[in-house]
Each structure stands twice: as structure tokens, then as C-alpha cells.
Motif scaffolding. Structure first.
Motif, PDB file in Angstrom:
ATOM      1  N   GLN A   1      -4.553   9.459  -3.531  1.00 52.51           N
ATOM      2  CA  GLN A   1      -5.285   8.393  -2.867  1.00 52.51           C
ATOM      3  C   GLN A   1      -4.299   7.330  -2.389  1.00 52.51           C
ATOM      4  OE1 GLN A   1      -8.472   8.638  -2.122  1.00 52.51           O
ATOM      5  NE2 GLN A   1      -8.688  10.550  -3.283  1.00 52.51           N
ATOM      6  N   ILE A   2      -4.830   6.225  -1.884  1.00 52.64           N
ATOM      7  CA  ILE A   2      -4.012   5.069  -1.512  1.00 52.64           C
ATOM      8  C   ILE A   2      -4.086   4.057  -2.643  1.00 52.64           C
ATOM      9  CG2 ILE A   2      -3.632   3.231   0.171  1.00 52.64           C
ATOM     10  CD1 ILE A   2      -3.169   6.066   1.256  1.00 52.64           C
TER      11      ILE A   2
ATOM     12  N   ALA B   1      -3.709  -0.656  -8.379  1.00 48.96           N
ATOM     13  CA  ALA B   1      -5.041  -0.060  -8.423  1.00 48.96           C
ATOM     14  C   ALA B   1      -5.263   0.804  -7.189  1.00 48.96           C
ATOM     15  CB  ALA B   1      -6.109  -1.149  -8.480  1.00 48.96           C
ATOM     16  N   PRO B   2      -6.081   1.871  -7.329  1.00 53.83           N
ATOM     17  CA  PRO B   2      -6.430   2.681  -6.158  1.00 53.83           C
ATOM     18  C   PRO B   2      -7.393   1.907  -5.275  1.00 53.83           C
ATOM     19  CG  PRO B   2      -7.671   3.410  -8.066  1.00 53.83           C
ATOM     20  CD  PRO B   2      -6.703   2.387  -8.565  1.00 53.83           C
TER      21      PRO B   2
ATOM     22  N   TYR C   1       0.864  -1.180   0.000  1.00 61.23           N
ATOM     23  CA  TYR C   1       0.000   0.000   0.000  1.00 61.23           C
ATOM     24  C   TYR C   1       0.904   1.235   0.000  1.00 61.23           C
ATOM     25  CZ  TYR C   1      -3.851  -3.080   1.397  1.00 61.23           C
ATOM     26  OH  TYR C   1      -4.791  -4.073   1.442  1.00 61.23           O
ATOM     27  N   PHE C   2       0.542   2.241  -0.804  1.00 59.72           N
ATOM     28  CA  PHE C   2       1.303   3.485  -0.755  1.00 59.72           C
ATOM     29  C   PHE C   2       0.391   4.681  -0.987  1.00 59.72           C
ATOM     30  CE2 PHE C   2       1.553   2.417  -5.278  1.00 59.72           C
ATOM     31  CZ  PHE C   2       1.457   3.643  -5.931  1.00 59.72           C
TER      32      PHE C   2
ATOM     33  N   GLY D   1     -10.581   9.107  -7.851  1.00 62.41           N
ATOM     34  CA  GLY D   1     -10.140   7.726  -7.778  1.00 62.41           C
ATOM     35  C   GLY D   1      -9.134   7.386  -8.849  1.00 62.41           C
ATOM     36  N   GLU D   2      -9.472   6.369  -9.681  1.00 57.58           N
ATOM     37  CA  GLU D   2      -8.516   5.849 -10.645  1.00 57.58           C
ATOM     38  C   GLU D   2      -8.051   6.940 -11.598  1.00 57.58           C
ATOM     39  OE1 GLU D   2      -8.041   2.138 -13.780  1.00 57.58           O
ATOM     40  OE2 GLU D   2      -9.874   2.410 -12.625  1.00 57.58           O
TER      41      GLU D   2
END
Length: 318
Positions: free
Chosen positions: A176-177, A188-189, A149-150, A170-171
Motif C-alpha cells: 500500500q501507500i 501509517a498506511p 509518502y512511499f 491495510g495496516e
């Protein structure tokens, strides 16, 4: 005690004593000082440009970033010496060692995450593509399966990839993470409504992820699903943070301008740890993982603790 006293009375008396003592015991545990008795904060070295991203290796040494200087340094816990490990690393920020002792690096200026095998080879794990537009990978956490996770962060200044306008969403939107699958083939987000995610860390069992939304001034707690997605978003505390750490008791360490703030697993503040310069991040280091290594702007500090850090990927691999 009278020999004629009924057994029922004796039982009730004992139960009453237990009832009185249990809350006191719990409170004493919650309020127990996390800092070792008599320990004081020690400045290890000053003169850096902007320190960040400390990560402990298998021996307890710490690697940390000098973001604006572009280098990664190593602190030897045995003698306290600091040496340069790498330079020209694309403004490195968050660092973490995986289960195999390789160093994962958030390269802010290069818009990517890389894997350093500590033998001279670097592999790109994630970078901007047509579908994913990363701004500046900031901090990371590796789960028990090896997934990563980043957080993505908009630095708000120019530079290669660092000042991209937009963000949010989002994407493809950044800020986001994101999650890199354990096989390192998927990116993927996993969030879509954060304002400015920064520090993050997960529990050793891989069931929960803490995310500090620095700009949203809130730290959130998520449930981690089997496929790496996040559910059950819940406010943990009304404070954002830069870096984060966890100790063996599940206490969460956050940063603010005055120093570090420690919360128990229920989100209740239990300790303030003043630091002269505003801290950016921290990690548990040393052979016993009881030395808190703190990055704070142009300096780095250590503080001996009464608690150990939560198990890391390296600890889980042993």
C-alpha cells in the motif's frame, strides 16, 4: 469595415472571432511538444545491473540507484560524468532530496526508508515493526510540509524481507501507500485497496497525489488532506507505471515497456517517447530542470526538453 456598420455588429463579429480562436489556442497548448526542438535521446552510460530512482540535487545533478548492484551513483550534469556515491545500500530503489538537501532512500532489501545527510550520517525513518510489516519500500514523494509518502512493493523473490508472502490489505499488510509525518514520528498506511502500488508523485501545491498501481494497470489521483490522509480516489488513466514525473504544466510522465508516456492533467495522452530499453523511472535535471534523466534497466539516458520539471522540495526551499 464600413463606417456605417453598427457597433453591435462589430461587437458580435469580434466575439465570434474570439470564440473561434480560443479552442484552437487551447488545443495548440495541449498538443505542444514537450521535447526540445531537434533533441534526441542520448545514452549516457550502460553496464549497470538495474537502474532506478533518479533524484536531482540542488545543482541539477542526478543520484540514481543500481538496485541489484546495491549502489547509488551520481551523474554530473555539467560534464556528463558518472561516479559511485555509495555502495552496499540494501538494494536501493526510490530516491528523493528533501528541503534541506538530504537524500531519502528506499532500501528494498532492508525493509526501510533512510535519510542520508550527505555528510556520512544515515538515519532510519521507517522500518518494519510489530504493527507495520513492510515488504520492500519502492518509491517516494516528499510533500511541502516535509511528510513522506512511499509505496510498498512485493518483489516476489527471496532475500531479507523481500519475499514475504501475503501483502495486500491495510495496516500491517503492506503493498500500500504509507505516510511518514513531517515530524518523522508517525508512520501509517493511507490506502487499503491497491493491488501493487509502485510509482507516485504529488503536485507542488501538496493538494493531489498520483499513484501508479502497476499490477492494477491504473494510475489513481487522490486528494491530500491536512493530516496527510488521502480521499477522493479517482482513476487518472488506464495505465500503471514504474516511476513517475511531473512537469511545470502539470503533465504526468509514466513508463511502459516501449518508453515513456505523457498525459496532460486531464488524463489525456499527449506524447509517446520511445526508449530502447524499457524505462524504470525519470526525473527533470540540469540547471534549468529541462533535461529529462531516464533510468532504463542496464542504461541511463538523457533527453533535452521544452518544459521544466515541476518544483521539487529543494526548489520550494529556495
Amino acid at each position: 469595415m464600413s463606417p456605417r456598420q453598427p457597433l453591435s455588429t462589430i461587437f458580435l463579429s469580434a466575439l465570434y472571432v474570439v470564440f473561434l480562436l480560443c479552442p484552437a489556442t487551447v488545443n495548440a497548448q495541449e498538443k505542444a511538444d514537450v521535447i526540445a526542438q531537434g533533441a534526441t535521446l542520448k545514452e549516457v552510460k550502460a553496464g549497470f545491473t538495474f537502474t532506478e530512482g533518479p533524484a536531482a540535487d540542488a545543482e541539477g545533478n542526478v543520484y540514481f540507484s543500481d538496485v541489484r548492484g546495491g549502489g547509488i551513483y551520481k551523474w554530473n550534469y555539467k560534464d556528463g560524468n558518472i561516479s559511485r556515491y555509495r555502495e552496499h545500500t540494501g538494494q536501493p530503489n526510490g530516491l528523493m532530496f528533501d528541503q534541506k538537501g538530504r537524500l531519502v532512500i528506499c532500501e528494498m532489501d532492508n525493509n526501510r526508508l533512510t535519510l542520508d545527510d550527505m555528510k556520512g550520517k544515515t538515519t532510519v525513518l521507517a522500518e518494519s515493526s510489530d504493527s507495520i510489516k513492510l515488504n520492500s519500500p519502492n518509491d517516494l514523494w516528499i510533500d511541502p510540509k516535509g511528510g513522506i509518502y512511499f509505496s510498498d512493493w512485493l518483489r516476489g523473490r527471496g532475500g531479507k524481507g523481500g519475499g514475504r508472502k501475503g501483502g495486500g490489505g491495510g495496516e500491517g499488510g503492506g503493498l500500500q501507500i504509507y505516510y511518514i509525518s513531517p515530524d518523522k514520528k508517525g508512520l501509517a498506511p493511507v490506502t487499503n485497496d491497491l493491488i501493487g502500488p509502485n510509482g507516485l508523485i504529488g503536485t507542488p501545491d501538496g493538494k493531489s497525489l498520483y499513484v501508479a498501481d502497476a499490477r492494477g494497470r491504473t494510475t489513481w489521483r487522490y486528494n491530500i488532506q491536512a493530516d496527510g490522509t488521502l480521499t477522493g480516489k479517482k482513476s487518472f488513466c488506464g495505465q500503471g507505471s514504474d516511476g513517475m514525473a511531473l512537469d511545470e504544466h502539470g503533465n504526468v510522465y509514466l513508463t511502459d515497456r516501449a518508453g515513456l508516456v505523457v498525459y496532460n492533467s486531464k488524463g489525456q495522452k499527449i506524447k509517446d517517447i520511445p526508449v530502447p530499453a524499457s524505462p524504470t523511472n525519470m526525473t527533470f535535471a540540469g540547471k534549468e530542470r529541462k533535461t529529462l534523466f531516464i533510468t532504463a534497466r542496464t542504461s541511463v539516458y538523457t533527453l533535452e526538453m521544452a518544459v521544466r520539471g515541476a518544483p521539487s522540495p529543494l526548489d520550494r526551499a529556495r
